[in-house]
Design a protein around this motif. Structure first.
Motif, mmCIF file in Angstrom:
data_model
loop_
_atom_site.group_PDB
_atom_site.id
_atom_site.type_symbol
_atom_site.label_atom_id
_atom_site.label_comp_id
_atom_site.label_asym_id
_atom_site.label_seq_id
_atom_site.Cartn_x
_atom_site.Cartn_y
_atom_site.Cartn_z
ATOM 1 N N UNK A 217 6.798 -22.304 20.446
ATOM 2 C CA UNK A 217 7.391 -22.811 19.215
ATOM 3 C C UNK A 217 8.753 -22.226 18.917
ATOM 4 N N UNK A 218 9.584 -23.043 18.355
ATOM 5 C CA UNK A 218 10.919 -22.605 17.957
ATOM 6 C C UNK A 218 10.862 -21.909 16.608
ATOM 7 N N UNK A 219 11.822 -21.034 16.382
ATOM 8 C CA UNK A 219 11.968 -20.327 15.114
ATOM 9 C C UNK A 219 12.551 -21.305 14.094
ATOM 10 N N UNK A 220 11.837 -21.504 12.983
ATOM 11 C CA UNK A 220 12.245 -22.458 11.953
ATOM 12 C C UNK A 220 12.320 -21.720 10.617
ATOM 13 N N UNK A 221 13.442 -21.824 9.892
ATOM 14 C CA UNK A 221 13.532 -21.116 8.611
ATOM 15 C C UNK A 221 12.626 -21.710 7.546
ATOM 16 N N UNK A 222 12.085 -20.824 6.708
ATOM 17 C CA UNK A 222 11.381 -21.238 5.501
ATOM 18 C C UNK A 222 12.416 -21.492 4.415
ATOM 19 N N UNK A 223 12.091 -22.330 3.450
ATOM 20 C CA UNK A 223 12.878 -22.358 2.224
ATOM 21 C C UNK A 223 12.409 -21.176 1.372
ATOM 22 N N UNK B 26 0.861 -1.181 0.000
ATOM 23 C CA UNK B 26 0.000 0.000 0.000
ATOM 24 C C UNK B 26 0.900 1.235 0.000
ATOM 25 N N UNK B 27 0.298 2.409 0.002
ATOM 26 C CA UNK B 27 1.087 3.641 -0.009
ATOM 27 C C UNK B 27 2.039 3.740 1.178
ATOM 28 N N UNK B 28 1.590 3.327 2.366
ATOM 29 C CA UNK B 28 2.374 3.544 3.583
ATOM 30 C C UNK B 28 2.876 2.283 4.268
ATOM 31 N N UNK B 29 2.363 1.127 3.885
ATOM 32 C CA UNK B 29 2.765 -0.128 4.532
ATOM 33 C C UNK B 29 2.937 -1.226 3.484
ATOM 34 N N UNK B 30 3.669 -2.249 3.854
ATOM 35 C CA UNK B 30 3.757 -3.451 3.029
ATOM 36 C C UNK B 30 3.838 -4.656 3.949
ATOM 37 N N UNK B 31 3.562 -5.832 3.396
ATOM 38 C CA UNK B 31 3.617 -7.069 4.182
ATOM 39 C C UNK B 31 4.385 -8.111 3.396
ATOM 40 N N UNK B 32 5.075 -8.964 4.114
ATOM 41 C CA UNK B 32 5.816 -10.043 3.483
ATOM 42 C C UNK B 32 5.810 -11.277 4.365
ATOM 43 N N UNK B 33 6.079 -12.415 3.747
ATOM 44 C CA UNK B 33 6.300 -13.650 4.487
ATOM 45 C C UNK B 33 7.760 -13.582 4.937
ATOM 46 N N UNK B 34 8.028 -13.648 6.241
ATOM 47 C CA UNK B 34 9.405 -13.501 6.728
ATOM 48 C C UNK B 34 10.249 -14.738 6.414
ATOM 49 N N UNK C 74 8.423 -19.608 1.003
ATOM 50 C CA UNK C 74 8.064 -18.195 1.161
ATOM 51 C C UNK C 74 7.346 -17.677 -0.081
ATOM 52 N N UNK C 75 7.885 -17.977 -1.243
ATOM 53 C CA UNK C 75 7.302 -17.495 -2.492
ATOM 54 C C UNK C 75 5.912 -18.096 -2.702
ATOM 55 N N UNK C 76 5.771 -19.399 -2.436
ATOM 56 C CA UNK C 76 4.473 -20.060 -2.603
ATOM 57 C C UNK C 76 3.428 -19.506 -1.634
ATOM 58 N N UNK C 77 3.803 -19.338 -0.367
ATOM 59 C CA UNK C 77 2.867 -18.790 0.620
ATOM 60 C C UNK C 77 2.457 -17.370 0.235
ATOM 61 N N UNK C 78 3.436 -16.559 -0.164
ATOM 62 C CA UNK C 78 3.131 -15.180 -0.551
ATOM 63 C C UNK C 78 2.194 -15.146 -1.755
#
Length: 148
Positions: free
Chosen positions: A126-132, A32-40, A136-140
């Motif tokens: 829950x433990x922090x687990x990295x995405x491949x 958006x103009x002022x914010x954005x969102x992403x899969x971390x 990330x791309x598929x979820x986004x």
């Protein structure tokens, strides 16, 4: 009080600078103009599909962010929550936000975590687990499609 070290290269500002709109091959979900969102780069407790909602301008923490961005954050959070419900059929949504070292902030740019939730999902322990990258791309892509 600022906590970012001298010369801090803010990763979220770097992403914001490159955002006219989300590219199909990116982990960015919403712009958006002022914010954005992403899969971390990671998820917690096996709960996939979480997002970070981030102001495009740099504000270190909740004490810095202007009141005028409140409506943008609320609107984007609601849109993400609905997309998560549609895509993941989750039972609920949680948000959380961290400020300062004692508040577990680890990126010195304000951001809000938005999580799809399920009964007894283990988020809080829950433990922090990295995405491949592919995850990330598929979820986004799934979330972007649900936003339109």
């Amino acid at each position: 009080m600022k906590h970012a070290p001298a010369g801090y290269a803010c990763p979220f500002c770097g992403i914001a600078a490159s955002l006219p709109s989300p590219a199909p091959e990116s982990a960015v979900v919403l712009v958006d103009d002022n914010v954005y969102a992403l899969v971390p780069t990671h998820h917690y407790g096996g709960i996939k599909g979480n997002c970070l909602l981030i102001p495009r301008a740099h504000y270190e923490n909740v004490l810095d962010i202007p009141d005028s961005l409140g409506a943008d954050f609320f609107r984007a959070t609601r849109r993400l929550a609905q997309a998560m419900r549609d895509v993941f059929q989750c039972e609920g949504i949680s948000t959380r936000q961290h400020n300062g070292p004692a508040g577990d902030q680890d990126v010195w740019h304000f951001h809000l975590h938005v999580f799809p939730r399920y009964s007894e999902d283990g988020l809080h322990g829950g433990k922090k687990v990295p995405y491949t990258t592919e995850e990330r791309i598929d979820l986004a892509a799934s979330l972007r499609a649900a936003l339109h």
